[in-house]
Motif scaffolding. Sequence first.
Motif, mmCIF file in Angstrom:
data_model
loop_
_atom_site.group_PDB
_atom_site.id
_atom_site.type_symbol
_atom_site.label_atom_id
_atom_site.label_comp_id
_atom_site.label_asym_id
_atom_site.label_seq_id
_atom_site.Cartn_x
_atom_site.Cartn_y
_atom_site.Cartn_z
ATOM 1 N N UNK A 1 -15.336 52.513 54.276
ATOM 2 C CA UNK A 1 -15.833 53.822 53.836
ATOM 3 C C UNK A 1 -14.684 54.803 53.617
ATOM 4 N N UNK A 2 -13.706 54.761 54.535
ATOM 5 C CA UNK A 2 -12.554 55.648 54.366
ATOM 6 C C UNK A 2 -11.812 55.301 53.075
ATOM 7 N N UNK A 3 -11.562 53.989 52.887
ATOM 8 C CA UNK A 3 -10.847 53.546 51.685
ATOM 9 C C UNK A 3 -11.620 53.885 50.428
ATOM 10 N N UNK A 4 -12.932 53.724 50.485
ATOM 11 C CA UNK A 4 -13.786 54.014 49.330
ATOM 12 C C UNK A 4 -13.723 55.506 48.979
ATOM 13 N N UNK A 5 -13.798 56.339 50.012
ATOM 14 C CA UNK A 5 -13.750 57.785 49.759
ATOM 15 C C UNK A 5 -12.415 58.170 49.133
ATOM 16 N N UNK A 6 -11.329 57.627 49.722
ATOM 17 C CA UNK A 6 -10.001 57.942 49.179
ATOM 18 C C UNK A 6 -9.873 57.398 47.750
ATOM 19 N N UNK A 7 -10.307 56.154 47.549
ATOM 20 C CA UNK A 7 -10.187 55.521 46.233
ATOM 21 C C UNK A 7 -11.004 56.250 45.182
ATOM 22 N N UNK A 8 -12.246 56.590 45.521
ATOM 23 C CA UNK A 8 -13.100 57.282 44.548
ATOM 24 C C UNK A 8 -12.528 58.658 44.227
ATOM 25 N N UNK A 9 -12.033 59.340 45.261
ATOM 26 C CA UNK A 9 -11.436 60.662 45.035
ATOM 27 C C UNK A 9 -10.197 60.564 44.169
ATOM 28 N N UNK A 10 -9.348 59.574 44.484
ATOM 29 C CA UNK A 10 -8.107 59.393 43.722
ATOM 30 C C UNK A 10 -8.431 59.023 42.275
ATOM 31 N N UNK A 11 -9.365 58.081 42.105
ATOM 32 C CA UNK A 11 -9.741 57.653 40.752
ATOM 33 C C UNK A 11 -10.261 58.821 39.936
ATOM 34 N N UNK A 12 -11.121 59.645 40.552
ATOM 35 C CA UNK A 12 -11.685 60.788 39.842
ATOM 36 C C UNK A 12 -10.591 61.801 39.505
ATOM 37 N N UNK A 13 -9.717 62.079 40.470
ATOM 38 C CA UNK A 13 -8.653 63.056 40.235
ATOM 39 C C UNK A 13 -7.729 62.588 39.109
ATOM 40 N N UNK A 14 -7.354 61.300 39.148
ATOM 41 C CA UNK A 14 -6.484 60.780 38.084
ATOM 42 C C UNK A 14 -7.184 60.856 36.733
ATOM 43 N N UNK A 15 -8.495 60.543 36.728
ATOM 44 C CA UNK A 15 -9.240 60.579 35.459
ATOM 45 C C UNK A 15 -9.263 62.001 34.901
ATOM 46 N N UNK A 16 -9.471 62.982 35.775
ATOM 47 C CA UNK A 16 -9.473 64.382 35.314
ATOM 48 C C UNK A 16 -8.101 64.737 34.732
ATOM 49 N N UNK A 17 -7.049 64.281 35.408
ATOM 50 C CA UNK A 17 -5.703 64.524 34.894
ATOM 51 C C UNK A 17 -5.482 63.873 33.537
ATOM 52 N N UNK A 18 -5.922 62.620 33.419
ATOM 53 C CA UNK A 18 -5.723 61.882 32.170
ATOM 54 C C UNK A 18 -6.439 62.557 31.009
ATOM 55 N N UNK A 19 -7.649 63.038 31.268
ATOM 56 C CA UNK A 19 -8.441 63.633 30.194
ATOM 57 C C UNK A 19 -7.851 64.981 29.754
#
Lengths: 266, 287
Positions: free
Chosen positions: B95-113
């Motif tokens: 759950x910790x890894x999932x939260x970090x991963x989902x947050x990181x993925x979303x943040x990177x996606x926002x940056x990329x866009x």
Amino acid sequence: MKDTLHIAEPVIEAKGVDLVFQTGDGPVHALKDVTLTINRGDFVSFIGPSGCGKTTFLRAIAGLETPTGGQLSVNGLSPDAARQARAYGYVFQAAGLYPWRTIAGNIKLPLEIMGFSRADQDARVERVLKLVDLEGFGKKFPWQLSGGMQQRASIARALAFDADILLMDEPFGALDEIVRDRLNEELLRLWAATDKTIGFVTHSIPEAVYLSTKIVVMSPRPGRITDVIESTLPRNRPLDIRDTPEFIAIAHRVREGLRAGHHDEI
Amino acid sequence: MRSILPILTVLCAILVIWYGAAMKLNAAWTYDQAARAGTDPTFVDVINDTMAQERPVLPPPHQVAKGLWEGLTAQAITSKRSLVWHGWVTLSATLLGFAVGAGLGTALAIGIVHNRAMDLSVMPWAIASQTVPILAIAPMVIVVLASLGITGIVPKAIISAYLSFFPVLVGMVKGLRSPDGMQLDLLRTYNASTAATLWKLRLPSSMPYLFASLKVAIAASLVGTIVGELPAGATAGLGARLLSGSYYGQTVQIWSALFAAAGLAAALVVIVTLVERLVLRRMGVAR
Ligand SMILES: Nc1ncnc2c1ncn2[C@@H]1O[C@H](COP(=O)(O)OP(=O)(O)OP(=O)(O)O)[C@@H](O)[C@H]1O
Ligand SMILES: [Mg+2]
């Protein structure tokens, strides 16, 4: 307010506007030497065959496209400055309501972005829903409404923030004749009630003649204005005005203008 | 009812094949034993023996079920022999890894866009990161962090996040870019800021994409955590159970841990699906 209508006060001024799109297969001359003045309180229709640059001109006024030549001003500002001053409401051909927002939520979208207070937002939603005859539909989601109702909601959205210019790109293009007649009547009523300046794109000659104080006939390749017709019809127009000789005469002139534009091309 | 029948049919087929395979694979040991003892077992004896060996090559379904049941219920859930306890260890890191991963993925996606430089630079690295076998990276992460004094849940969560950020990144880039030109132009006519466009249009439009990738990501998170538990030294978690089972030839234990992990993955995906349904219904777009 009505008194000021008689003094011609230019709101949109185009002088020799040119717009060329650079595309993969070479430049497309969408607008060529377009000169036109739209005064406060005018209802101006743009009519012409597909591809003659009606949408492009409306988008240029809205600051969504940049002319490659000539001068264009809106309220004395550049179109982009006017856009940043939120000078106009734009109604697209498709209603484009957000499916995850209710009708009231959709109308609030521009209000939230422009920072209106909560109480003001609610009051405005009520008011514009009444204007477009959608009272009581605020809590519905877009998919629960018919196409015509959705289009009315999108007009309400454009009216909500009191821009004094309303730009509409074939807002009723996808609707049937009867619904269209009703919405045309409503739009005239709304125009009279709000005193806005309206730019309206259409493919329908009767619609253009019925609604407008000024009809701009355009022709394609390159897109240009071939005729500007000042309507002699009174501002107050019942639907059956369309059977009067005056109406038919104006419609005839529009048709001639369209035909002439067509001849040039061939 | 109609949907139950095909599922039961498939389940029966799997059980039949499984039992058949267990008999065939375990029989060798039975014959070995018999030869050593000088006895000549009947066919029925052989069948019975393959069903109840201590360390079968392939434990039959009922042995796995028994192992799983005992692992879950035969001791206090705080016991180190309880599958519930090991499951919790794995789950918390997941759950910790999932939260970090989902947050990181979303943040990177926002940056990329929003940022052209990020658009060009981040994606190739993200793809490259996923082509490196996780089995090679996991021990390094564990060892390096252990030398820094970081042990326990964090190293596993990092490996878990390493696997789970990617599907979220890919899904969210697509989701944030899903609004069409007209929708974006509408916001331009309001002179909406980039932030307002993100909050009011891009993020809501991306919800279906987000949940599709979260389902992949949560399963990947679990795999990452279990892989993080495999390197020698780990004593807790489903991965450690798998490993110690294979050290000592405890095939029943391996299979029990395997099924516990599968059950956990299924439960997590179901939870994400339920949250998805709830969110989409709240948004008024659920069908
Ligand atoms: N973004 C663009 N890039 C390149 N060419 C474009 C673009 N937008 C419009 N055009 C071209 O400019 C010309 C005018 O297009 P425009 O959309 O203004 O026509 P229109 O009069 O609105 O037509 P319709 O009645 O079909 O809506 C067309 O030839 C079109 O192909
Ligand atoms: Mg058009």
